[in-house]
Design a protein around this motif. Structure first.
Motif, PDB file in Angstrom:
ATOM      1  N   LYS A 293      -6.077  10.427  -6.092  1.00  0.00           N
ATOM      2  CA  LYS A 293      -5.507   9.393  -5.237  1.00  0.00           C
ATOM      3  C   LYS A 293      -6.598   8.447  -4.720  1.00  0.00           C
ATOM      4  CE  LYS A 293      -2.491  10.584  -2.032  1.00  0.00           C
ATOM      5  NZ  LYS A 293      -1.918  11.028  -0.727  1.00  0.00           N
ATOM      6  N   MET A 294      -7.735   9.029  -4.338  1.00  0.00           N
ATOM      7  CA  MET A 294      -8.842   8.214  -3.852  1.00  0.00           C
ATOM      8  C   MET A 294      -9.360   7.281  -4.943  1.00  0.00           C
ATOM      9  SD  MET A 294     -10.772   7.275  -1.397  1.00  0.00           S
ATOM     10  CE  MET A 294     -10.556   8.526  -0.126  1.00  0.00           C
ATOM     11  N   GLY A 295      -9.422   7.787  -6.176  1.00  0.00           N
ATOM     12  CA  GLY A 295      -9.856   6.955  -7.286  1.00  0.00           C
ATOM     13  C   GLY A 295      -8.885   5.811  -7.544  1.00  0.00           C
ATOM     14  N   GLN A 296      -7.600   6.103  -7.491  1.00  0.00           N
ATOM     15  CA  GLN A 296      -6.585   5.063  -7.696  1.00  0.00           C
ATOM     16  C   GLN A 296      -6.638   4.029  -6.581  1.00  0.00           C
ATOM     17  OE1 GLN A 296      -3.300   7.811  -7.779  1.00  0.00           O
ATOM     18  NE2 GLN A 296      -3.163   7.800 -10.022  1.00  0.00           N
ATOM     19  N   LEU A 297      -6.835   4.517  -5.360  1.00  0.00           N
ATOM     20  CA  LEU A 297      -6.925   3.606  -4.215  1.00  0.00           C
ATOM     21  C   LEU A 297      -8.169   2.724  -4.302  1.00  0.00           C
ATOM     22  CD1 LEU A 297      -5.621   2.796  -1.552  1.00  0.00           C
ATOM     23  CD2 LEU A 297      -6.905   4.616  -0.428  1.00  0.00           C
ATOM     24  N   SER A 298      -9.273   3.297  -4.799  1.00  0.00           N
ATOM     25  CA  SER A 298     -10.512   2.529  -4.964  1.00  0.00           C
ATOM     26  C   SER A 298     -10.326   1.394  -5.965  1.00  0.00           C
ATOM     27  CB  SER A 298     -11.641   3.450  -5.414  1.00  0.00           C
ATOM     28  OG  SER A 298     -11.911   4.444  -4.440  1.00  0.00           O
ATOM     29  N   LEU A 299      -9.584   1.661  -7.037  1.00  0.00           N
ATOM     30  CA  LEU A 299      -9.291   0.621  -8.018  1.00  0.00           C
ATOM     31  C   LEU A 299      -8.455  -0.491  -7.392  1.00  0.00           C
ATOM     32  CD1 LEU A 299      -8.497   2.746 -11.202  1.00  0.00           C
ATOM     33  CD2 LEU A 299     -10.451   1.214 -10.888  1.00  0.00           C
ATOM     34  N   TYR A 300      -7.504  -0.100  -6.555  1.00  0.00           N
ATOM     35  CA  TYR A 300      -6.667  -1.083  -5.853  1.00  0.00           C
ATOM     36  C   TYR A 300      -7.525  -1.985  -4.972  1.00  0.00           C
ATOM     37  CZ  TYR A 300      -3.666  -2.735  -2.027  1.00  0.00           C
ATOM     38  OH  TYR A 300      -3.059  -3.498  -1.070  1.00  0.00           O
ATOM     39  N   HIS A 301      -8.422  -1.366  -4.187  1.00  0.00           N
ATOM     40  CA  HIS A 301      -9.304  -2.146  -3.319  1.00  0.00           C
ATOM     41  C   HIS A 301     -10.267  -3.011  -4.139  1.00  0.00           C
ATOM     42  CE1 HIS A 301      -7.814  -0.552   0.367  1.00  0.00           C
ATOM     43  NE2 HIS A 301      -8.261   0.675   0.166  1.00  0.00           N
ATOM     44  N   ALA A 302     -10.747  -2.478  -5.252  1.00  0.00           N
ATOM     45  CA  ALA A 302     -11.650  -3.246  -6.114  1.00  0.00           C
ATOM     46  C   ALA A 302     -10.957  -4.502  -6.622  1.00  0.00           C
ATOM     47  CB  ALA A 302     -12.122  -2.384  -7.284  1.00  0.00           C
ATOM     48  N   GLY A 303      -9.678  -4.373  -6.978  1.00  0.00           N
ATOM     49  CA  GLY A 303      -8.917  -5.540  -7.419  1.00  0.00           C
ATOM     50  C   GLY A 303      -8.779  -6.571  -6.320  1.00  0.00           C
ATOM     51  N   ARG A 304      -8.515  -6.110  -5.091  1.00  0.00           N
ATOM     52  CA  ARG A 304      -8.400  -7.040  -3.951  1.00  0.00           C
ATOM     53  C   ARG A 304      -9.710  -7.760  -3.694  1.00  0.00           C
ATOM     54  NH1 ARG A 304      -7.357  -6.079   1.273  1.00  0.00           N
ATOM     55  NH2 ARG A 304      -8.270  -3.992   1.248  1.00  0.00           N
ATOM     56  N   LEU A 305     -10.810  -6.998  -3.708  1.00  0.00           N
ATOM     57  CA  LEU A 305     -12.120  -7.596  -3.445  1.00  0.00           C
ATOM     58  C   LEU A 305     -12.504  -8.586  -4.547  1.00  0.00           C
ATOM     59  CD1 LEU A 305     -14.118  -4.487  -2.141  1.00  0.00           C
ATOM     60  CD2 LEU A 305     -13.013  -6.289  -0.827  1.00  0.00           C
ATOM     61  N   MET A 306     -12.107  -8.274  -5.777  1.00  0.00           N
ATOM     62  CA  MET A 306     -12.375  -9.192  -6.882  1.00  0.00           C
ATOM     63  C   MET A 306     -11.654 -10.518  -6.660  1.00  0.00           C
ATOM     64  SD  MET A 306     -11.674  -8.558 -10.950  1.00  0.00           S
ATOM     65  CE  MET A 306     -12.213  -6.837 -10.763  1.00  0.00           C
TER      66      MET A 306
ATOM     67  N   ALA B 261       0.828  -1.209   0.000  1.00  0.00           N
ATOM     68  CA  ALA B 261       0.000   0.000   0.000  1.00  0.00           C
ATOM     69  C   ALA B 261       0.861   1.257   0.000  1.00  0.00           C
ATOM     70  CB  ALA B 261      -0.935  -0.013   1.212  1.00  0.00           C
ATOM     71  N   PHE B 262       1.967   1.238   0.766  1.00  0.00           N
ATOM     72  CA  PHE B 262       2.876   2.380   0.787  1.00  0.00           C
ATOM     73  C   PHE B 262       3.551   2.599  -0.563  1.00  0.00           C
ATOM     74  CE2 PHE B 262       3.093   2.239   5.544  1.00  0.00           C
ATOM     75  CZ  PHE B 262       2.807   3.578   5.741  1.00  0.00           C
ATOM     76  N   MET B 263       3.760   1.500  -1.292  1.00  0.00           N
ATOM     77  CA  MET B 263       4.469   1.574  -2.567  1.00  0.00           C
ATOM     78  C   MET B 263       3.552   1.883  -3.750  1.00  0.00           C
ATOM     79  SD  MET B 263       7.013  -1.698  -2.032  1.00  0.00           S
ATOM     80  CE  MET B 263       7.595  -1.642  -3.736  1.00  0.00           C
ATOM     81  N   LEU B 264       2.254   1.968  -3.507  1.00  0.00           N
ATOM     82  CA  LEU B 264       1.333   2.263  -4.610  1.00  0.00           C
ATOM     83  C   LEU B 264       1.712   3.586  -5.278  1.00  0.00           C
ATOM     84  CD1 LEU B 264      -2.174   1.321  -3.121  1.00  0.00           C
ATOM     85  CD2 LEU B 264      -0.957   0.144  -4.961  1.00  0.00           C
ATOM     86  N   PRO B 265       1.798   3.604  -6.604  1.00  0.00           N
ATOM     87  CA  PRO B 265       2.197   4.837  -7.306  1.00  0.00           C
ATOM     88  C   PRO B 265       1.051   5.835  -7.441  1.00  0.00           C
ATOM     89  CG  PRO B 265       1.816   3.089  -8.890  1.00  0.00           C
ATOM     90  CD  PRO B 265       1.633   2.472  -7.531  1.00  0.00           C
ATOM     91  N   VAL B 266       0.459   6.200  -6.303  1.00  0.00           N
ATOM     92  CA  VAL B 266      -0.687   7.112  -6.317  1.00  0.00           C
ATOM     93  C   VAL B 266      -0.228   8.552  -6.544  1.00  0.00           C
ATOM     94  CG1 VAL B 266      -2.123   5.654  -4.845  1.00  0.00           C
ATOM     95  CG2 VAL B 266      -0.575   7.311  -3.804  1.00  0.00           C
ATOM     96  N   ASP B 267      -1.154   9.372  -6.979  1.00  0.00           N
ATOM     97  CA  ASP B 267      -0.885  10.798  -7.203  1.00  0.00           C
ATOM     98  C   ASP B 267      -0.863  11.515  -5.850  1.00  0.00           C
ATOM     99  OD1 ASP B 267      -1.018  13.552  -7.805  1.00  0.00           O
ATOM    100  OD2 ASP B 267      -1.981  13.138  -9.721  1.00  0.00           O
ATOM    101  N   GLN B 268       0.302  11.987  -5.432  1.00  0.00           N
ATOM    102  CA  GLN B 268       0.446  12.620  -4.121  1.00  0.00           C
ATOM    103  C   GLN B 268      -0.026  14.077  -4.104  1.00  0.00           C
ATOM    104  OE1 GLN B 268       1.125  10.911  -1.572  1.00  0.00           O
ATOM    105  NE2 GLN B 268       2.008   9.049  -2.439  1.00  0.00           N
ATOM    106  N   GLN B 269      -0.295  14.637  -5.280  1.00  0.00           N
ATOM    107  CA  GLN B 269      -0.683  16.042  -5.364  1.00  0.00           C
ATOM    108  C   GLN B 269      -2.194  16.244  -5.428  1.00  0.00           C
ATOM    109  OE1 GLN B 269       1.794  18.189  -4.998  1.00  0.00           O
ATOM    110  NE2 GLN B 269       3.243  16.455  -5.041  1.00  0.00           N
ATOM    111  N   ASN B 270      -2.916  15.202  -5.826  1.00  0.00           N
ATOM    112  CA  ASN B 270      -4.360  15.315  -6.021  1.00  0.00           C
ATOM    113  C   ASN B 270      -5.059  14.224  -5.213  1.00  0.00           C
ATOM    114  OD1 ASN B 270      -7.032  15.247  -7.011  1.00  0.00           O
ATOM    115  ND2 ASN B 270      -6.387  16.037  -8.998  1.00  0.00           N
ATOM    116  N   ASN B 271      -5.683  14.632  -4.098  1.00  0.00           N
ATOM    117  CA  ASN B 271      -6.320  13.655  -3.217  1.00  0.00           C
ATOM    118  C   ASN B 271      -7.515  12.964  -3.861  1.00  0.00           C
ATOM    119  OD1 ASN B 271      -4.585  13.873  -1.029  1.00  0.00           O
ATOM    120  ND2 ASN B 271      -5.717  15.577  -0.118  1.00  0.00           N
ATOM    121  N   VAL B 272      -8.237  13.689  -4.734  1.00  0.00           N
ATOM    122  CA  VAL B 272      -9.384  13.076  -5.419  1.00  0.00           C
ATOM    123  C   VAL B 272      -8.907  11.964  -6.349  1.00  0.00           C
ATOM    124  CG1 VAL B 272     -11.288  13.476  -7.022  1.00  0.00           C
ATOM    125  CG2 VAL B 272     -10.755  15.187  -5.265  1.00  0.00           C
TER     126      VAL B 272
END
Length: 236
Positions: A37-50, A24-35
């Motif tokens: 970042k949230m979208g990228q994180l949601s995709l990550y969680h969606a993959g895990r749940l899948m 999770a710390f290594m995820l290449p999320v956008d550190q400048q745009n929280n919105v």
């Protein structure tokens, strides 16, 4: 029983941080745009749940096969007992067996693919990272898989694993948005409670299998000869 998956995921999140936290710390999320970042994180969680959902459906199907032989209640008791035993037996007695080597080979390939995806920043990369993350070995996931087997159905098993995954989302999201970990003393106290919750869930599965007549928790078994008795009553 489905609610136990959410509880297991929620209270076991600190254990998950040991395996998935670094990813999770290594995820290449956008550190400048929280919105974003949230979208990228949601995709990550969606993959895990899948991934969890697929695992749950496969093992739920296995449980269904066993239940067709009239073993559903015995299976629930056995699963609960295994959960408790896995908490009580030291991990050193469960590791290093030769029959696990093919699994380690497959996991090595998964980790290699995961490392390659962590270098990308495309939306599909976050989904793939989460999906591959879901197949990494984790003791808590194994416990949830046992629950999926005990529910004896692919739909129920898949839902059980998805709910388990949802329980891990809040804390896994927090570590991405926070650069600091929780205090070590707090983590240590919570981690000591994880075996307690696993044992509690194991006891719930045992009680469920005993058929004590408790609504939603331990329903009484349906007599197998009920259908044949009804048919005989209507015969001339």
């Amino acid at each position: 029983m489905l609610s136990s998956a959410l509880v297991l995921g929620l209270f076991g999140s600190l254990h998950c941080l040991g395996m998935c936290g670094p990813i999770a710390f290594m995820l290449p999320v956008d550190q400048q745009n929280n919105v974003k970042k949230m979208g990228q994180l949601s995709l990550y969680h969606a993959g895990r749940l899948m991934a969890y959902g697929i695992i749950g459906m496969l093992f739920g199907f296995l449980g269904k096969g066993l239940s067709l032989f009239g073993m559903q209640q015995k299976l629930s008791i056995a699963i609960g007992a295994i959960m408790i035993l896995l908490v009580l037996i030291p991990g050193k007695y469960l590791n290093g067996h030769k029959f696990l080597r093919p699994i380690y080979t497959i996991l090595g390939r998964v980790k290699s693919k995961l490392g390659a995806e962590l270098k990308k920043k495309t939306p599909d990369a976050f989904l793939t990272i989460g999906f591959l993350n879901g197949f990494l070995p984790c003791g808590l996931v194994y416990m949830a898989v046992l629950g999926a087997i005990a529910l004896a159905g692919p739909v129920q098993g898949g839902l059980y694993m998805i709910l388990f995954g949802l329980g891990t989302v809040p804390l896994m999201s927090l570590v991405v948005f926070s650069k600091t970990w929780m205090g070590n003393s707090f983590k240590f106290r919570v981690q000591k409670l994880i075996p307690f919750f696993v044992v509690l869930i194991g006891l719930l599965f045992i009680i469920r299998g005993l058929g004590l007549g408790i609504p939603y928790v331990s329903p009484k078994p349906v007599p197998t000869n009920l259908a044949s008795t009804t048919i005989e009553c209507h015969q001339p």
